[in-house]
Enzyme design. Structure first.
Site, PDB file in Angstrom:
ATOM      1  N   ARG A  53       0.861  -1.186   0.000  1.00  0.00           N
ATOM      2  CA  ARG A  53       0.000   0.000   0.000  1.00  0.00           C
ATOM      3  C   ARG A  53       0.900   1.239   0.000  1.00  0.00           C
ATOM      4  O   ARG A  53       2.116   1.126   0.108  1.00  0.00           O
ATOM      5  CB  ARG A  53      -0.965  -0.009   1.208  1.00  0.00           C
ATOM      6  CG  ARG A  53      -0.210  -0.389   2.478  1.00  0.00           C
ATOM      7  CD  ARG A  53      -0.573   0.323   3.690  1.00  0.00           C
ATOM      8  NE  ARG A  53      -0.465   1.740   3.599  1.00  0.00           N
ATOM      9  CZ  ARG A  53       0.668   2.424   3.751  1.00  0.00           C
ATOM     10  NH1 ARG A  53       1.821   1.818   3.979  1.00  0.00           N
ATOM     11  NH2 ARG A  53       0.673   3.731   3.672  1.00  0.00           N
ATOM     12  N   GLY A  54       0.262   2.415  -0.107  1.00  0.00           N
ATOM     13  CA  GLY A  54       1.063   3.635  -0.244  1.00  0.00           C
ATOM     14  C   GLY A  54       1.244   3.890  -1.732  1.00  0.00           C
ATOM     15  O   GLY A  54       1.570   2.974  -2.506  1.00  0.00           O
ATOM     16  N   ARG A  90      -6.831  -0.216  -7.064  1.00  0.00           N
ATOM     17  CA  ARG A  90      -7.027   0.915  -6.145  1.00  0.00           C
ATOM     18  C   ARG A  90      -7.202   2.164  -7.012  1.00  0.00           C
ATOM     19  O   ARG A  90      -6.297   2.546  -7.743  1.00  0.00           O
ATOM     20  CB  ARG A  90      -5.822   1.082  -5.193  1.00  0.00           C
ATOM     21  CG  ARG A  90      -5.572  -0.143  -4.363  1.00  0.00           C
ATOM     22  CD  ARG A  90      -5.430  -0.009  -2.889  1.00  0.00           C
ATOM     23  NE  ARG A  90      -6.038   1.009  -2.133  1.00  0.00           N
ATOM     24  CZ  ARG A  90      -5.446   1.576  -1.063  1.00  0.00           C
ATOM     25  NH1 ARG A  90      -4.214   1.222  -0.727  1.00  0.00           N
ATOM     26  NH2 ARG A  90      -6.068   2.481  -0.360  1.00  0.00           N
ATOM     27  N   GLN A 203      -2.760   2.952   9.861  1.00  0.00           N
ATOM     28  CA  GLN A 203      -1.422   2.913   9.253  1.00  0.00           C
ATOM     29  C   GLN A 203      -0.411   3.700  10.087  1.00  0.00           C
ATOM     30  O   GLN A 203       0.779   3.396  10.060  1.00  0.00           O
ATOM     31  CB  GLN A 203      -1.457   3.499   7.833  1.00  0.00           C
ATOM     32  CG  GLN A 203      -2.174   2.638   6.808  1.00  0.00           C
ATOM     33  CD  GLN A 203      -3.610   3.063   6.626  1.00  0.00           C
ATOM     34  OE1 GLN A 203      -4.258   3.507   7.578  1.00  0.00           O
ATOM     35  NE2 GLN A 203      -4.131   2.923   5.427  1.00  0.00           N
ATOM     36  N   ASP A 244      -1.518  10.888  -2.376  1.00  0.00           N
ATOM     37  CA  ASP A 244      -1.864   9.806  -3.316  1.00  0.00           C
ATOM     38  C   ASP A 244      -2.121  10.338  -4.712  1.00  0.00           C
ATOM     39  O   ASP A 244      -2.029   9.609  -5.699  1.00  0.00           O
ATOM     40  CB  ASP A 244      -3.068   9.032  -2.803  1.00  0.00           C
ATOM     41  CG  ASP A 244      -2.686   8.252  -1.562  1.00  0.00           C
ATOM     42  OD1 ASP A 244      -2.650   8.862  -0.477  1.00  0.00           O
ATOM     43  OD2 ASP A 244      -2.362   7.065  -1.695  1.00  0.00           O
ATOM     44  N   ASN A 254      -5.012  12.906  -0.087  1.00  0.00           N
ATOM     45  CA  ASN A 254      -4.243  12.006   0.795  1.00  0.00           C
ATOM     46  C   ASN A 254      -5.222  11.283   1.719  1.00  0.00           C
ATOM     47  O   ASN A 254      -6.441  11.487   1.649  1.00  0.00           O
ATOM     48  CB  ASN A 254      -3.185  12.806   1.582  1.00  0.00           C
ATOM     49  CG  ASN A 254      -2.171  11.897   2.256  1.00  0.00           C
ATOM     50  OD1 ASN A 254      -1.621  10.996   1.622  1.00  0.00           O
ATOM     51  ND2 ASN A 254      -1.933  12.094   3.543  1.00  0.00           N
ATOM     52  N   LYS A 255      -4.688  10.467   2.578  1.00  0.00           N
ATOM     53  CA  LYS A 255      -5.497   9.638   3.480  1.00  0.00           C
ATOM     54  C   LYS A 255      -6.572  10.449   4.198  1.00  0.00           C
ATOM     55  O   LYS A 255      -6.324  11.572   4.631  1.00  0.00           O
ATOM     56  CB  LYS A 255      -4.549   8.967   4.480  1.00  0.00           C
ATOM     57  CG  LYS A 255      -5.180   8.087   5.521  1.00  0.00           C
ATOM     58  CD  LYS A 255      -6.058   6.995   4.943  1.00  0.00           C
ATOM     59  CE  LYS A 255      -5.357   6.105   3.944  1.00  0.00           C
ATOM     60  NZ  LYS A 255      -6.286   5.235   3.176  1.00  0.00           N
TER      61      LYS A 255
END
Ligand code: MRU
Length: 364
Positions: A53-54, A90, A203, A244, A254-255
Site C-alpha cells: 500500500r502507499g 485501487r 497505518q 496519493d 491524501n489519506k
C-alpha cells in the site's frame, strides 16, 4: 531501510526475475514477513488487500506485476487486460496508473518476444528511480526542518505531526513525508514525531510508529482527534504528509483525515507541507474535489479494529453493534491550505505556476 540489521526494500523482483517479493504490511507491526507473489493476479490481489500500500509502492508493485504478466503471456490482449486489472485494484493513487502506463507504452511497441526482458528492466528502473526521488525529497525536506528548528532556537526538539504512513513501507525505500524525518534524525537534528493513529486501518499506529521505532526516532502515537488540540497548545512546529494524487494546480489528495489536520494547521499558523514524488502529480486534472475518484473501502474496516490479544494471537474486535458505516479512504486538501510541496526537484508553493517551474516538461 534496515530491519534487524538487514537492508530491505518494500518490493523487489527476486534474483531469478520470476517472482515479486514484498513486505506483508497486513502483518505489521507484530510480524515482519516477506511474501512472494508468483503471478500478476497475485500482485493485483496484494494491492487490493493492501499487503502492499502507499501510492509510490503500489505503482512500483504494479510495474513488477507486469513483468510477471509478460512471462505468463506477452500478447497485447493479455497485457492490456492485466494492466486494467492492476489499475482497477485501487482507484485513487495516480502512481498506479502512471507506472502501468509507463511500462505498457514500452512493451506494446516491442516485439512480444522481447517484452519479458524489457518489462524486467523497466520495473527495476521504476523501483530505483523511486528510491532516488524519495532520497532527494528527504534532502530537500531536511533543509526545511533545519530552518524551522533554527527558528525555534535550535534547543528543543522539532515537533512534527504526520498522518497515515508515508514512510519507506509506502514507497520502495525512504518514504516521502518520513524521508526528511529520517534524514534530519540521521544528521543529528532532534526531531520528535506526533503520529496520528489514522483510523480506520491505523497505518500511523501500526506502520509509521513501527518504522520510527526501528530507526530510533522519538515519537508519540496520538488519536486522530488530538492534533488540533496539540496545535493550539503550541506543541506542533510543522505538519508533513504524503499524497496519493496531487493536481497540476496543487490540490492534495491524501489519506482521509488529512484535510482536517490542514484546517487545524491553517487556523493555528502551523506550516503544512506535502512531500511527493512527481509520479504522484496528475497533470491532467486541475480540481481535486471534482476530478479525483475517492476510493470507498469495506465498511468492516470501520466496524472492527485489529490487533493482537494477550495470547499474542492476531484478532479483531467489533466496535459498534448494528450501526451502518461509511468508509471513504481519502480526502482533498485544497491548495490554499498547503504551505509547500516537497518534490524530488525541490520545494514549491502549491500552485500550477510554481509546479511547472520545477517540471516544465508538463507545460503543454
Ligand atoms: O490507503 P493507503 O494506506 O495506501 O494510503 C496511503 C496514504 O494515504 C499515504 O499517506 C500516501 O500514499 C502517502 S505517499 C507515501
Amino acid at each position: 531501510m534496515k530491519v534487524d540489521g538487514h537492508h530491505y526494500r518494500s518490493v523487489w523482483l527476486t534474483d531469478d526475475g520470476l517472482s515479486v517479493a514484498v513486505v506483508d504490511q497486513t502483518k505489521l507491526p507484530f510480524y515482519f514477513e516477506i511474501r512472494t507473489l508468483r503471478t500478476c493476479d497475485e500482485v493485483v490481489l496484494a494491492i487490493k488487500d493492501m499487503v502492499v500500500r502507499g501510492a509510490p509502492l503500489i505503482g512500483a508493485s504494479a510495474a513488477c506485476g507486469l513483468r510477471l504478466a509478460t512471462l505468463e503471456d506477452p500478447s497485447d490482449d493479455y497485457l492490456q487486460a492485466q494492466a486494467l486489472a492492476l489499475i482497477a485494484a485501487r482507484p485513487t493513487a495516480i502512481n498506479l496508473r502512471w507506472a502501468v502506463d509507463r511500462v505498457c507504452s514500452r512493451l506494446l511497441q516491442a516485439n512480444p518476444k522481447q517484452r519479458a526482458d524489457l518489462a524486467l528492466k523497466e520495473a527495476q528502473t521504476i523501483c530505483d528511480e523511486d528510491v532516488d526521488n524519495n532520497s532527494c525529497i528527504g534532502s530537500h525536506g531536511e533543509t526545511v526542518f533545519v530552518e524551522h528548528w533554527r527558528a525555534k532556537g535550535s534547543k528543543n526538539p522539532l515537533n512534527v505531526l504526520t498522518h497515515c504512513n508515508a514512510g519507506w513501507l509506502a514507497t520502495v525505500d525512504w518514504g516521502t513525508a518520513l524521508a526528511p524525518i529520517f534524514k534530519a534524525h540521521n544528521a543529528g537534528i532532534p526531531v520528535h514525531v506526533w503520529v496520528d493513529e489514522t483510523r480506520p486501518r491505523n497505518q500511523g499506529a501500526a506502520l509509521t510508529a513501527w518504522e520510527l521505532k526501528a530507526h530510533g526516532v522519538p515519537h508519540t502515537v496520538i488519536v486522530d482527534n488530538a492534533g488540533g488540540h496539540l496545535m493550539q497548545q503550541g506543541q506542533v512546529d510543522l505538519c508533513i504528509v504524503g499524497s496519493d494524487r496531487t493536481t497540476r494546480t496543487g490540490d492534495v489528495c491524501n489519506k482521509i483525515g488529512t484535510y482536517l489536520k490542514a484546517l487545524a494547521a491553517h487556523d493555528n499558523g502551523v506550516p503544512f507541507y506535502v512531500a511527493l514524488p512527481s509520479s504522484t502529480i496528475d497533470w491532467n486534472i486541475s480540481d481535486g474535489r471534482k476530478e479525483i475518484p475517492i476510493e470507498e473501502r469495506n465498511k468492516d474496516e470501520v466496524l472492527y479494529v485489529h490487533g493482537i490479544g494477550a495470547d499474542n494471537v492476531p484478532t479483531q474486535v467489533r466496535v459498534t453493534t448494528t450501526s451502518e458505516a461509511l468508509n471513504p479512504a481519502f480526502d482533498i486538501t485544497p491548495k490554499h491550505l498547503v504551505t509547500g510541496l516537497i518534490t524530488e526537484r525541490g520545494i514549491c508553493a502549491a500552485n500550477e505556476l510554481e509546479l511547472l517551474k520545477l517540471f516544465p516538461e508538463n507545460r503543454a
